[in-house]
Design an enzyme around this catalytic site. Structure first.
Site, PDB file in Angstrom:
ATOM      1  N   ASP A  16     -12.464  11.287  13.371  1.00 27.02           N
ATOM      2  CA  ASP A  16     -11.347  10.559  13.970  1.00 27.02           C
ATOM      3  C   ASP A  16     -10.037  11.083  13.403  1.00 27.02           C
ATOM      4  O   ASP A  16      -9.970  11.474  12.242  1.00 27.02           O
ATOM      5  CB  ASP A  16     -11.508   9.056  13.671  1.00 27.02           C
ATOM      6  CG  ASP A  16     -10.647   8.195  14.575  1.00 27.02           C
ATOM      7  OD1 ASP A  16     -10.046   8.727  15.533  1.00 27.02           O
ATOM      8  OD2 ASP A  16     -10.573   6.986  14.322  1.00 27.02           O
ATOM      9  N   TRP A  21      -3.217  13.915  13.949  1.00 28.56           N
ATOM     10  CA  TRP A  21      -2.960  15.179  13.243  1.00 28.56           C
ATOM     11  C   TRP A  21      -2.012  16.044  14.075  1.00 28.56           C
ATOM     12  O   TRP A  21      -1.052  16.623  13.549  1.00 28.56           O
ATOM     13  CB  TRP A  21      -4.294  15.900  13.023  1.00 28.56           C
ATOM     14  CG  TRP A  21      -4.224  17.159  12.224  1.00 28.56           C
ATOM     15  CD1 TRP A  21      -4.376  17.287  10.882  1.00 28.56           C
ATOM     16  CD2 TRP A  21      -4.002  18.487  12.741  1.00 28.56           C
ATOM     17  NE1 TRP A  21      -4.271  18.612  10.511  1.00 28.56           N
ATOM     18  CE2 TRP A  21      -4.049  19.362  11.629  1.00 28.56           C
ATOM     19  CE3 TRP A  21      -3.789  19.014  14.010  1.00 28.56           C
ATOM     20  CZ2 TRP A  21      -3.877  20.733  11.764  1.00 28.56           C
ATOM     21  CZ3 TRP A  21      -3.609  20.377  14.149  1.00 28.56           C
ATOM     22  CH2 TRP A  21      -3.648  21.234  13.032  1.00 28.56           C
ATOM     23  N   ARG A  29      -2.070  16.792  21.925  1.00 23.36           N
ATOM     24  CA  ARG A  29      -3.323  16.308  21.331  1.00 23.36           C
ATOM     25  C   ARG A  29      -4.422  17.374  21.308  1.00 23.36           C
ATOM     26  O   ARG A  29      -5.249  17.421  20.402  1.00 23.36           O
ATOM     27  CB  ARG A  29      -3.825  15.077  22.100  1.00 23.36           C
ATOM     28  CG  ARG A  29      -2.919  13.868  21.979  1.00 23.36           C
ATOM     29  CD  ARG A  29      -3.419  12.720  22.853  1.00 23.36           C
ATOM     30  NE  ARG A  29      -4.751  12.285  22.454  1.00 23.36           N
ATOM     31  CZ  ARG A  29      -4.997  11.476  21.423  1.00 23.36           C
ATOM     32  NH1 ARG A  29      -4.004  10.993  20.711  1.00 23.36           N
ATOM     33  NH2 ARG A  29      -6.228  11.142  21.112  1.00 23.36           N
ATOM     34  N   HIS A  33      -7.646  18.555  18.703  1.00 22.08           N
ATOM     35  CA  HIS A  33      -9.081  18.696  18.989  1.00 22.08           C
ATOM     36  C   HIS A  33      -9.574  20.101  18.625  1.00 22.08           C
ATOM     37  O   HIS A  33     -10.673  20.270  18.104  1.00 22.08           O
ATOM     38  CB  HIS A  33      -9.374  18.380  20.457  1.00 22.08           C
ATOM     39  CG  HIS A  33      -9.095  16.951  20.815  1.00 22.08           C
ATOM     40  ND1 HIS A  33      -9.465  15.903  19.983  1.00 22.08           N
ATOM     41  CD2 HIS A  33      -8.486  16.376  21.881  1.00 22.08           C
ATOM     42  CE1 HIS A  33      -9.083  14.761  20.540  1.00 22.08           C
ATOM     43  NE2 HIS A  33      -8.486  15.019  21.683  1.00 22.08           N
ATOM     44  N   SER A  61     -17.626   9.899  23.112  1.00 24.44           N
ATOM     45  CA  SER A  61     -18.302   8.616  23.330  1.00 24.44           C
ATOM     46  C   SER A  61     -18.298   8.240  24.806  1.00 24.44           C
ATOM     47  O   SER A  61     -17.546   8.817  25.605  1.00 24.44           O
ATOM     48  CB  SER A  61     -17.594   7.519  22.524  1.00 24.44           C
ATOM     49  OG  SER A  61     -16.382   7.172  23.160  1.00 24.44           O
ATOM     50  N   THR A  62     -19.122   7.251  25.131  1.00 19.52           N
ATOM     51  CA  THR A  62     -19.144   6.759  26.520  1.00 19.52           C
ATOM     52  C   THR A  62     -17.778   6.172  26.897  1.00 19.52           C
ATOM     53  O   THR A  62     -17.461   6.073  28.079  1.00 19.52           O
ATOM     54  CB  THR A  62     -20.242   5.678  26.709  1.00 19.52           C
ATOM     55  OG1 THR A  62     -20.140   4.727  25.635  1.00 19.52           O
ATOM     56  CG2 THR A  62     -21.636   6.266  26.697  1.00 19.52           C
ATOM     57  N   ARG A  67      -9.846   8.379  28.507  1.00 24.75           N
ATOM     58  CA  ARG A  67      -8.644   9.146  28.138  1.00 24.75           C
ATOM     59  C   ARG A  67      -8.122   9.906  29.351  1.00 24.75           C
ATOM     60  O   ARG A  67      -8.773   9.960  30.377  1.00 24.75           O
ATOM     61  CB  ARG A  67      -9.011  10.114  27.012  1.00 24.75           C
ATOM     62  CG  ARG A  67      -9.430   9.352  25.789  1.00 24.75           C
ATOM     63  CD  ARG A  67      -9.581  10.240  24.600  1.00 24.75           C
ATOM     64  NE  ARG A  67      -9.871   9.425  23.430  1.00 24.75           N
ATOM     65  CZ  ARG A  67      -9.692   9.818  22.186  1.00 24.75           C
ATOM     66  NH1 ARG A  67      -9.232  11.012  21.925  1.00 24.75           N
ATOM     67  NH2 ARG A  67      -9.979   9.017  21.181  1.00 24.75           N
ATOM     68  N   LEU A 127     -30.164  23.388   8.621  1.00 26.48           N
ATOM     69  CA  LEU A 127     -29.473  22.141   8.958  1.00 26.48           C
ATOM     70  C   LEU A 127     -29.903  21.645  10.341  1.00 26.48           C
ATOM     71  O   LEU A 127     -29.959  22.405  11.299  1.00 26.48           O
ATOM     72  CB  LEU A 127     -27.951  22.377   8.949  1.00 26.48           C
ATOM     73  CG  LEU A 127     -27.129  21.103   9.183  1.00 26.48           C
ATOM     74  CD1 LEU A 127     -27.164  20.190   7.973  1.00 26.48           C
ATOM     75  CD2 LEU A 127     -25.682  21.443   9.537  1.00 26.48           C
ATOM     76  N   LEU A 191     -17.034   0.649  13.729  1.00 22.18           N
ATOM     77  CA  LEU A 191     -18.194   1.472  14.069  1.00 22.18           C
ATOM     78  C   LEU A 191     -18.045   2.139  15.436  1.00 22.18           C
ATOM     79  O   LEU A 191     -18.684   3.167  15.700  1.00 22.18           O
ATOM     80  CB  LEU A 191     -19.440   0.568  14.050  1.00 22.18           C
ATOM     81  CG  LEU A 191     -20.769   1.193  13.721  1.00 22.18           C
ATOM     82  CD1 LEU A 191     -20.683   2.061  12.477  1.00 22.18           C
ATOM     83  CD2 LEU A 191     -21.805   0.085  13.505  1.00 22.18           C
ATOM     84  N   SER A 192     -17.248   1.542  16.311  1.00 17.14           N
ATOM     85  CA  SER A 192     -17.001   2.121  17.644  1.00 17.14           C
ATOM     86  C   SER A 192     -18.290   2.481  18.382  1.00 17.14           C
ATOM     87  O   SER A 192     -18.372   3.553  18.993  1.00 17.14           O
ATOM     88  CB  SER A 192     -16.075   3.335  17.539  1.00 17.14           C
ATOM     89  OG  SER A 192     -14.851   2.972  16.964  1.00 17.14           O
TER      90      SER A 192
HETATM   91  C1  FPP Z   1     -11.199  11.796  17.540  1.00 18.03           C
HETATM   92  O1  FPP Z   1      -9.831  11.969  17.364  1.00 18.03           O
HETATM   93  C2  FPP Z   1     -11.766  12.915  18.234  1.00 18.03           C
HETATM   94  C3  FPP Z   1     -12.403  12.876  19.447  1.00 18.03           C
HETATM   95  C4  FPP Z   1     -12.636  11.676  20.238  1.00 18.03           C
HETATM   96  C5  FPP Z   1     -12.885  14.104  20.049  1.00 18.03           C
HETATM   97  C6  FPP Z   1     -13.759  14.867  19.125  1.00 18.03           C
HETATM   98  C7  FPP Z   1     -13.650  16.250  19.436  1.00 18.03           C
HETATM   99  C8  FPP Z   1     -13.647  17.246  18.551  1.00 18.03           C
HETATM  100  C9  FPP Z   1     -13.809  17.129  17.106  1.00 18.03           C
HETATM  101  C10 FPP Z   1     -13.446  18.557  19.031  1.00 18.03           C
HETATM  102  C11 FPP Z   1     -14.567  18.964  19.881  1.00 18.03           C
HETATM  103  C12 FPP Z   1     -15.613  19.606  19.126  1.00 18.03           C
HETATM  104  C13 FPP Z   1     -16.500  20.314  19.766  1.00 18.03           C
HETATM  105  C14 FPP Z   1     -17.555  21.047  19.055  1.00 18.03           C
HETATM  106  C15 FPP Z   1     -16.437  20.387  21.229  1.00 18.03           C
HETATM  107  P1  FPP Z   1      -8.851  11.096  18.233  1.00 18.03           P
HETATM  108  O2  FPP Z   1      -8.455  11.894  19.432  1.00 18.03           O
HETATM  109  O3  FPP Z   1      -9.464   9.783  18.540  1.00 18.03           O
HETATM  110  O4  FPP Z   1      -7.635  10.971  17.264  1.00 18.03           O
HETATM  111  P2  FPP Z   1      -6.564   9.801  17.200  1.00 18.03           P
HETATM  112  O5  FPP Z   1      -7.312   8.530  16.894  1.00 18.03           O
HETATM  113  O6  FPP Z   1      -5.667  10.229  16.100  1.00 18.03           O
HETATM  114  O7  FPP Z   1      -5.879   9.767  18.534  1.00 18.03           O
END
Ligand code: FPP
Length: 236
Positions: A16, A21, A29, A33, A61-62, A67, A127, A191-192
């Site tokens: 998260d 970031w 955004r 990612h 997530s579902t 978004r 792993l 936990l989301s």
């Molecule tokens: C959470 O940060 C991140 C996500 C919901 C997306 C996760 C995606 C990645 C780590 C990149 C994809 C990786 C691969 C291998 C495809 P957020 O967007 O919820 O951050 P915020 O809460 O600061 O808005």
């Protein structure tokens, strides 16, 4: 005598903070990612290096479909990039990759790539990396319950066959041990809908660091925290 330092066998992570970031750097955004995907690749190496056997991460997530279309497309394209390189890279590292979640709702080319990746890495003994894609714990349990109900209705199972073990065996994580430790970055304490059944007895570690800044030191801190805990499973 001091207790032996324990490395958790299975670590689950809620990645998260990618969006924040990027925002801190005045970037869109999607840059967060991308940085998050790079951090994930490094974390796979660090986890194995520290002796972790199973790593299960929440990538999509579902609920993430809510978004913007642009953001979802960006994450899916990052996933495509990851999958393209993944068979070769995983085999080089003896890493096995599994996907949990309802893959049927993903684009057909992504479904094909993840099926190919799972098949190509299924004998790897390094792993055990699990990516949650279109994953929601309630959705997973609902799918499992439907399967069990159908088996009861059609006479393959009786109600008395239904046990915790049976339910576990019908979840997407059927072949995996339950996580010992959950890590969530970026300061959110919830936990989301992530692995609610499987995390019933796990230790939870929350840290303020944003996911793209996560690194081996942070992973070690989480393991230190895990070692400070006395796990009694409800006993004394
Ligand atoms: C959470 O940060 C991140 C996500 C919901 C997306 C996760 C995606 C990645 C780590 C990149 C994809 C990786 C691969 C291998 C495809 P957020 O967007 O919820 O951050 P915020 O809460 O600061 O808005």
């Amino acid at each position: 005598m001091a207790d032996e330092y324990k490395i958790p066998q299975h670590v689950a992570i809620i990645l998260d903070g990618n969006g924040r970031w990027a925002k801190k750097r005045h970037l869109p955004r999607g840059f967060g990612h991308k940085a998050g995907a790079n951090t994930l690749e490094q974390t796979l190496e660090d986890a194995w290096d520290l002796g972790i056997k199973y790593l299960t991460v929440y990538v999509f997530s579902t609920e993430n479909w809510k978004r913007s279309v642009e953001e979802v497309k960006g994450i899916m394209n990052l996933l495509r990039d990851y999958l393209k390189k993944s068979i070769e890279r995983s085999n080089k590292n003896n890493m096995r990759v599994r996907i949990i979640g309802d893959r049927t709702k993903l684009d057909p080319d992504i479904i094909q790539s993840i099926n190919d990746l799972e098949e190509a890495t299924k004998n790897n003994t390094g792993l055990q990396f699990n990516m949650a894609l279109n994953y929601g714990g309630r959705d997973e349990i609902t799918r499992a319950v439907k399967g069990i109900a159908t088996d009861v209705k059609e006479g393959r199972l009786s109600v008395d066959d239904i046990s915790e073990e049976l339910i576990s065996s019908r979840l997407d994580t059927a072949e995996l041990p339950d996580p010992d430790l959950l890590i969530r970055t970026s300061g959110e304490i919830r936990l989301s809908n992530y692995l609610p059944w499987q995390l019933a007895y796990s230790e939870f570690y929350f840290c303020d660091i944003l996911w793209p800044d996560f690194n081996k030191e942070e992973l070690k801190k989480a393991i230190d925290y895990y070692n400070g805990r006395d796990r009694r499973y409800g006993g004394v």
